[in-house]
Design an enzyme around this catalytic site. Structure first.
Site, PDB file in Angstrom:
ATOM      1  N   LYS A 170       0.837  -1.203   0.000  1.00 37.18           N
ATOM      2  CA  LYS A 170       0.000   0.000   0.000  1.00 37.18           C
ATOM      3  C   LYS A 170       0.877   1.261   0.000  1.00 37.18           C
ATOM      4  O   LYS A 170       0.601   2.220  -0.726  1.00 37.18           O
ATOM      5  CB  LYS A 170      -0.908   0.004   1.229  1.00 37.18           C
ATOM      6  CG  LYS A 170      -1.835  -1.201   1.380  1.00 37.18           C
ATOM      7  CD  LYS A 170      -2.900  -1.239   0.331  1.00 37.18           C
ATOM      8  CE  LYS A 170      -3.979  -2.273   0.654  1.00 37.18           C
ATOM      9  NZ  LYS A 170      -3.496  -3.669   0.731  1.00 37.18           N
TER      10      LYS A 170
ATOM     11  N   ARG B  42      -5.024  -4.760 -13.024  1.00 27.35           N
ATOM     12  CA  ARG B  42      -3.752  -5.319 -12.587  1.00 27.35           C
ATOM     13  C   ARG B  42      -2.814  -5.321 -13.794  1.00 27.35           C
ATOM     14  O   ARG B  42      -3.042  -6.022 -14.777  1.00 27.35           O
ATOM     15  CB  ARG B  42      -3.945  -6.721 -12.041  1.00 27.35           C
ATOM     16  CG  ARG B  42      -2.654  -7.527 -11.846  1.00 27.35           C
ATOM     17  CD  ARG B  42      -1.664  -6.888 -10.891  1.00 27.35           C
ATOM     18  NE  ARG B  42      -2.200  -6.568  -9.599  1.00 27.35           N
ATOM     19  CZ  ARG B  42      -2.322  -7.438  -8.600  1.00 27.35           C
ATOM     20  NH1 ARG B  42      -1.952  -8.688  -8.771  1.00 27.35           N
ATOM     21  NH2 ARG B  42      -2.812  -7.057  -7.444  1.00 27.35           N
TER      22      ARG B  42
ATOM     23  N   ASP C   4      -1.570  -1.810  -9.487  1.00 26.64           N
ATOM     24  CA  ASP C   4      -3.021  -1.667  -9.505  1.00 26.64           C
ATOM     25  C   ASP C   4      -3.354  -0.244  -9.933  1.00 26.64           C
ATOM     26  O   ASP C   4      -2.891   0.725  -9.310  1.00 26.64           O
ATOM     27  CB  ASP C   4      -3.620  -1.969  -8.137  1.00 26.64           C
ATOM     28  CG  ASP C   4      -3.602  -3.460  -7.810  1.00 26.64           C
ATOM     29  OD1 ASP C   4      -3.282  -4.253  -8.723  1.00 26.64           O
ATOM     30  OD2 ASP C   4      -3.908  -3.819  -6.661  1.00 26.64           O
TER      31      ASP C   4
ATOM     32  N   ASN D  53       2.032  -4.060  -5.944  1.00 29.91           N
ATOM     33  CA  ASN D  53       2.067  -5.388  -5.337  1.00 29.91           C
ATOM     34  C   ASN D  53       3.382  -6.077  -5.653  1.00 29.91           C
ATOM     35  O   ASN D  53       3.762  -6.222  -6.819  1.00 29.91           O
ATOM     36  CB  ASN D  53       0.897  -6.223  -5.864  1.00 29.91           C
ATOM     37  CG  ASN D  53      -0.438  -5.651  -5.428  1.00 29.91           C
ATOM     38  OD1 ASN D  53      -0.947  -5.992  -4.375  1.00 29.91           O
ATOM     39  ND2 ASN D  53      -1.004  -4.773  -6.234  1.00 29.91           N
TER      40      ASN D  53
ATOM     41  N   LYS E 241      -8.792   1.799   3.926  1.00 26.00           N
ATOM     42  CA  LYS E 241      -8.341   0.410   3.886  1.00 26.00           C
ATOM     43  C   LYS E 241      -7.157   0.199   4.822  1.00 26.00           C
ATOM     44  O   LYS E 241      -6.343   1.098   5.033  1.00 26.00           O
ATOM     45  CB  LYS E 241      -7.969  -0.004   2.466  1.00 26.00           C
ATOM     46  CG  LYS E 241      -6.978   0.884   1.738  1.00 26.00           C
ATOM     47  CD  LYS E 241      -6.869   0.451   0.279  1.00 26.00           C
ATOM     48  CE  LYS E 241      -5.960   1.350  -0.529  1.00 26.00           C
ATOM     49  NZ  LYS E 241      -5.902   0.964  -1.956  1.00 26.00           N
TER      50      LYS E 241
ATOM     51  N   GLU F  71      -1.925   0.830  -5.909  1.00 22.32           N
ATOM     52  CA  GLU F  71      -1.073  -0.070  -5.122  1.00 22.32           C
ATOM     53  C   GLU F  71       0.064  -0.564  -5.998  1.00 22.32           C
ATOM     54  O   GLU F  71      -0.045  -0.607  -7.228  1.00 22.32           O
ATOM     55  CB  GLU F  71      -1.861  -1.284  -4.600  1.00 22.32           C
ATOM     56  CG  GLU F  71      -2.866  -0.961  -3.519  1.00 22.32           C
ATOM     57  CD  GLU F  71      -3.505  -2.221  -2.922  1.00 22.32           C
ATOM     58  OE1 GLU F  71      -2.926  -3.325  -3.087  1.00 22.32           O
ATOM     59  OE2 GLU F  71      -4.564  -2.093  -2.298  1.00 22.32           O
TER      60      GLU F  71
ATOM     61  N   ARG G 283     -10.379  -5.861 -13.097  1.00 19.78           N
ATOM     62  CA  ARG G 283     -11.228  -6.583 -12.146  1.00 19.78           C
ATOM     63  C   ARG G 283     -12.419  -5.683 -11.827  1.00 19.78           C
ATOM     64  O   ARG G 283     -12.284  -4.684 -11.124  1.00 19.78           O
ATOM     65  CB  ARG G 283     -10.415  -6.950 -10.913  1.00 19.78           C
ATOM     66  CG  ARG G 283      -9.251  -7.899 -11.258  1.00 19.78           C
ATOM     67  CD  ARG G 283      -8.153  -7.888 -10.246  1.00 19.78           C
ATOM     68  NE  ARG G 283      -7.509  -6.589 -10.131  1.00 19.78           N
ATOM     69  CZ  ARG G 283      -6.580  -6.296  -9.233  1.00 19.78           C
ATOM     70  NH1 ARG G 283      -6.201  -7.204  -8.352  1.00 19.78           N
ATOM     71  NH2 ARG G 283      -6.054  -5.097  -9.197  1.00 19.78           N
TER      72      ARG G 283
ATOM     73  N   ARG H 133     -15.574  -3.011  -4.511  1.00 21.14           N
ATOM     74  CA  ARG H 133     -14.282  -3.687  -4.672  1.00 21.14           C
ATOM     75  C   ARG H 133     -14.283  -4.531  -5.940  1.00 21.14           C
ATOM     76  O   ARG H 133     -15.211  -5.304  -6.182  1.00 21.14           O
ATOM     77  CB  ARG H 133     -13.995  -4.580  -3.463  1.00 21.14           C
ATOM     78  CG  ARG H 133     -13.961  -3.836  -2.146  1.00 21.14           C
ATOM     79  CD  ARG H 133     -13.902  -4.804  -0.980  1.00 21.14           C
ATOM     80  NE  ARG H 133     -15.082  -5.651  -0.911  1.00 21.14           N
ATOM     81  CZ  ARG H 133     -15.222  -6.695  -0.094  1.00 21.14           C
ATOM     82  NH1 ARG H 133     -14.230  -7.004   0.726  1.00 21.14           N
ATOM     83  NH2 ARG H 133     -16.320  -7.421  -0.106  1.00 21.14           N
TER      84      ARG H 133
END
Length: 315
Positions: free
Chosen positions: A125, A210, A273, A283, A160, A281, A225, A233
């Site tokens: 994050k 992604r 992301d 990842n 979050k 984000e 997504r 979400r």
């Protein structure tokens, strides 16, 4: 080559979508020896090297009983040709200790991907803080008054936890501010735990994309997504629908800017992301979506990853 995957329990894999499984399958297809261990298999003792009780496996092709154990053996990580760190979040204290053991293994000659030092320095994050030119308005705090002020300024916000995955613990608070205090108190544990707050991005309706970056080079397709059934979400684990699509111009720009920087730090595989044209984000622990992109777009992500891994281990 002998490739050791440090991952979650093999019996927990959902092989129809698991990216670590896709890596293993590609490694086996190329004739490499596939080994697996878990965090609690790691041991270091004075006078020795970092070792792990590991299983060499073969892939059966069966959807349920997908692997067969060929042998179990204590191996030194330095004796493996590559160690691929694929343990899922959360990035808790035990994960941190594992990265320190992996750093010791590197001192002993092991080749670990992603770099354990880079894993420590890029919490998923918080890593976006380095690149504010690409992010939405963002607040990192455990101060509930600061959260209220951020909501007053931006009206529609997302809150979050910093250690979540798969969309767990994510809340949207729109302009009415309903339950803002309760949500902020719960997530911060009454002001004792730091969280992230971001301005809500309406582009989430078109998907939380992604974007995979392998050794600094973007995969040309993202997995969008898309939230379903009134959800905010898009995470697949939260019921989002995954749709592979070519990278947009802004996706390419973000990925090509960050890719070389992160690769130079030892991050062989990164999952960015992106919502709309905003980075949300970075990842680095166990980026996913290999199989969805490959199945829908025809781009073999696991093959690209294995090419990059072979290049690094032969350098």
């Amino acid at each position: 080559m002998n490739i050791l995957f440090l991952a979650d329990p093999l019996n927990s894999f959902k092989t129809y979508k698991d990216s670590t499984f896709a890596m293993m399958r590609e490694a086996a297809r190329r004739g490499h020896q596939v080994w697996a261990c878990e965090q609690d298999d790691l041991v270091w003792q004075h006078g020795g090297q970092v070792q792990a009780m590991s299983r060499q496996i073969s892939l059966t092709g069966d959807a349920d009983d997908w692997f067969k154990v060929l042998q179990e053996s204590v191996v030194s990580l330095a004796d493996m040709d590559a160690v691929v760190m694929r343990k899922d979040p959360p990035f808790d204290a035990e994960y941190l200790y594992t990265t320190h053991l992996l750093t010791q293994a590197e001192r002993e000659g092991a080749r670990v991907f992603n770099s354990p030092q880079a894993l420590r320095e890029h919490p998923e994050k918080l890593a976006i803080l380095e690149f504010p030119q690409f992010t939405a308005p963002t607040l990192v705090t455990r101060n509930i008054s600061a959260v209220r002020a951020f909501h007053a300024a931006h009206q529609d916000i997302i809150l979050k936890p910093l250690d979540g995955m798969g969309g767990a613990g994510i809340f949207r608070v729109p302009a009415d501010g309903l339950n803002l205090g309760s949500i902020a108190e719960t997530l911060t544990r009454d002001g004792t735990q730091t969280i992230m707050v971001q301005a809500f991005l309406p582009a989430i309706a078109q998907g939380d994309k992604r974007v995979l970056v392998i050794d600094g080079e973007p995969v040309p397709f993202a997995l969008a997504r898309i939230p379903q059934g009134g959800e905010v979400r898009g995470n697949l684990a939260a019921g989002g629908k995954g749709v592979a699509q070519p990278l947009s111009e802004s996706d390419w720009h973000i990925a090509r800017t960050l890719g070389p920087i992160l690769a130079a730090r030892g991050l062989l595989l990164v999952g960015l992301d992106i919502i709309g044209d905003k980075l949300t984000e970075i990842n680095v622990t166990s980026p996913t979506c290999f199989q969805e992109i490959t199945q829908q777009a025809g781009f073999d992500v696991a093959a690209r990853f294995m090419d990059a891994l072979m290049s690094k281990t032969s350098a």
